[in-house]
Design a protein around this motif. Structure first.
Motif, PDB file in Angstrom:
ATOM      1  N   VAL A 230      10.367   1.506 -34.788  1.00  0.00           N
ATOM      2  CA  VAL A 230       9.095   1.029 -34.251  1.00  0.00           C
ATOM      3  C   VAL A 230       8.008   2.099 -34.342  1.00  0.00           C
ATOM      4  O   VAL A 230       6.972   2.003 -33.690  1.00  0.00           O
ATOM      5  N   GLY A 231       8.226   3.106 -35.166  1.00  0.00           N
ATOM      6  CA  GLY A 231       7.179   4.073 -35.460  1.00  0.00           C
ATOM      7  C   GLY A 231       6.939   5.118 -34.402  1.00  0.00           C
ATOM      8  O   GLY A 231       5.875   5.742 -34.375  1.00  0.00           O
ATOM      9  N   ILE A 232       7.919   5.344 -33.510  1.00  0.00           N
ATOM     10  CA  ILE A 232       7.772   6.375 -32.482  1.00  0.00           C
ATOM     11  C   ILE A 232       9.000   7.283 -32.585  1.00  0.00           C
ATOM     12  O   ILE A 232       9.932   7.203 -31.768  1.00  0.00           O
ATOM     13  N   ALA A 233       9.014   8.132 -33.587  1.00  0.00           N
ATOM     14  CA  ALA A 233      10.211   8.916 -33.880  1.00  0.00           C
ATOM     15  C   ALA A 233      10.481   9.987 -32.833  1.00  0.00           C
ATOM     16  O   ALA A 233      11.631  10.396 -32.650  1.00  0.00           O
ATOM     17  N   ASP A 234       9.449  10.465 -32.151  1.00  0.00           N
ATOM     18  CA  ASP A 234       9.637  11.473 -31.100  1.00  0.00           C
ATOM     19  C   ASP A 234      10.290  10.809 -29.882  1.00  0.00           C
ATOM     20  O   ASP A 234       9.706   9.911 -29.270  1.00  0.00           O
ATOM     21  N   LEU A 235      11.500  11.241 -29.518  1.00  0.00           N
ATOM     22  CA  LEU A 235      12.247  10.561 -28.454  1.00  0.00           C
ATOM     23  C   LEU A 235      11.590  10.705 -27.086  1.00  0.00           C
ATOM     24  O   LEU A 235      11.665   9.790 -26.268  1.00  0.00           O
ATOM     25  N   GLN A 236      10.941  11.828 -26.851  1.00  0.00           N
ATOM     26  CA  GLN A 236      10.255  11.983 -25.570  1.00  0.00           C
ATOM     27  C   GLN A 236       9.084  10.990 -25.478  1.00  0.00           C
ATOM     28  O   GLN A 236       8.886  10.349 -24.447  1.00  0.00           O
ATOM     29  N   ALA A 237       8.339  10.876 -26.570  1.00  0.00           N
ATOM     30  CA  ALA A 237       7.233   9.921 -26.589  1.00  0.00           C
ATOM     31  C   ALA A 237       7.750   8.491 -26.470  1.00  0.00           C
ATOM     32  O   ALA A 237       7.144   7.647 -25.794  1.00  0.00           O
ATOM     33  N   PHE A 238       8.876   8.198 -27.109  1.00  0.00           N
ATOM     34  CA  PHE A 238       9.455   6.864 -27.030  1.00  0.00           C
ATOM     35  C   PHE A 238       9.898   6.543 -25.600  1.00  0.00           C
ATOM     36  O   PHE A 238       9.666   5.444 -25.094  1.00  0.00           O
ATOM     37  N   ASN A 239      10.508   7.524 -24.943  1.00  0.00           N
ATOM     38  CA  ASN A 239      10.936   7.330 -23.561  1.00  0.00           C
ATOM     39  C   ASN A 239       9.740   7.042 -22.653  1.00  0.00           C
ATOM     40  O   ASN A 239       9.769   6.113 -21.824  1.00  0.00           O
TER      41      ASN A 239
END
Length: 259
Positions: A230-239
């Motif tokens: 879904v285009g949010i590869a940074d896991l912190q940003a995804f969280n």
């Protein structure tokens, strides 16, 4: 007759589909199908009259004639069209569309779908019905400047949304989305807010997280793979995005799926 109402909540029942050839022995035919709709995609020049209203027939035009309606066709020599005769449901939301429309750039797509329906008809009326259902949705959504149908989406917004859906895994800066829809960044922003009540950025964020919810709850993809999809590869940003849009972190969203 200028327009018709289509109900498309469930597939049509296609009774017959084929290639109609007319104008060989007569320059004028009268058709009336008591129980069936007539869907025609034309490849000739002629004229159609329905209930006293005349419509020019041109290659790439598509018409929909309701059951038990007399239609007069006037030809200029051999005339061919793709057709389907079908039943539509009597209930559900109605889509008001012109009886005759120019399919414009959609013409080749509609022709391909109808040819698939024609080919499928001898072996699988269900497959033919699926192809024609797609045709009907395209016909219902053909962009017509000045349309007064309040349910019709602005074609620029529709094009932008289609681009977003196909590129959720990629960066989606607003200027790129606007370019895909053929308008400026400013114009798209204005149209989008008027049509959806959201900014383009807010819409993209919502669609990313709606797809993330689906993948978390309906698949076994690892959370990093869902984030990347879904285009949010940074896991912190995804969280953080999950907490903001879905009210919980990715693991909690996954745990809440219906079993």
């Amino acid at each position: 007759m200028e327009s018709v109402s289509l109900r498309l909540d469930v597939p049509p029942e296609v009774v017959n589909a084929g290639v109609g050839v007319h104008g060989v022995s007569t320059a004028h035919d009268v058709f009336r199908l008591p129980d069936l709709w007539q869907l025609h995609l034309y490849s000739y020049v002629g004229r159609l009259s329905v209930l006293g209203t005349g419509h020019a027939i041109r290659p790439g035009h598509v018409s929909l004639i309701p059951p038990d309606t007399e239609a007069h066709f006037h030809y200029r020599g051999r005339s061919e069209h793709l057709y389907a005769h079908l039943r539509l449901p009597r209930t559900g939301a109605g889509h008001r569309v012109p009886l005759m429309q120019d399919a414009q750039a959609e013409g080749p797509l509609l022709a391909g779908l109808l040819r698939h329906a024609v080919a499928a008809m001898p072996g699988s009326s269900a497959r033919a019905s699926a192809e024609v259902w797609t045709v009907l949705w395209h016909v219902a959504e053909l962009a017509r400047p000045g349309s007064e149908d309040p349910g019709r989406q602005h074609p620029v917004v529709a094009a932008a949304q289609a681009y977003v859906e196909e590129h959720l895994a990629d960066p989606l800066p607003v200027p790129v989305i606007a370019r895909s829809a053929g308008v400026s960044h400013t114009h798209l922003t204005r149209l989008f807010r008027a049509e959806t009540g959201l900014t383009v950025v807010a819409y993209v964020r919502r669609r990313r997280l709606e797809r993330a919810r689906h993948l978390l709850q309906a698949s076994t993809l690892p959370i990093p793979a869902v984030a990347a999809a879904v285009g949010i590869a940074d896991l912190q940003a995804f969280n953080k995005a999950c907490h903001r849009e879905l009210g919980a972190g990715p693991r909690a969203v996954r745990a809440a799926r219906v079993r």
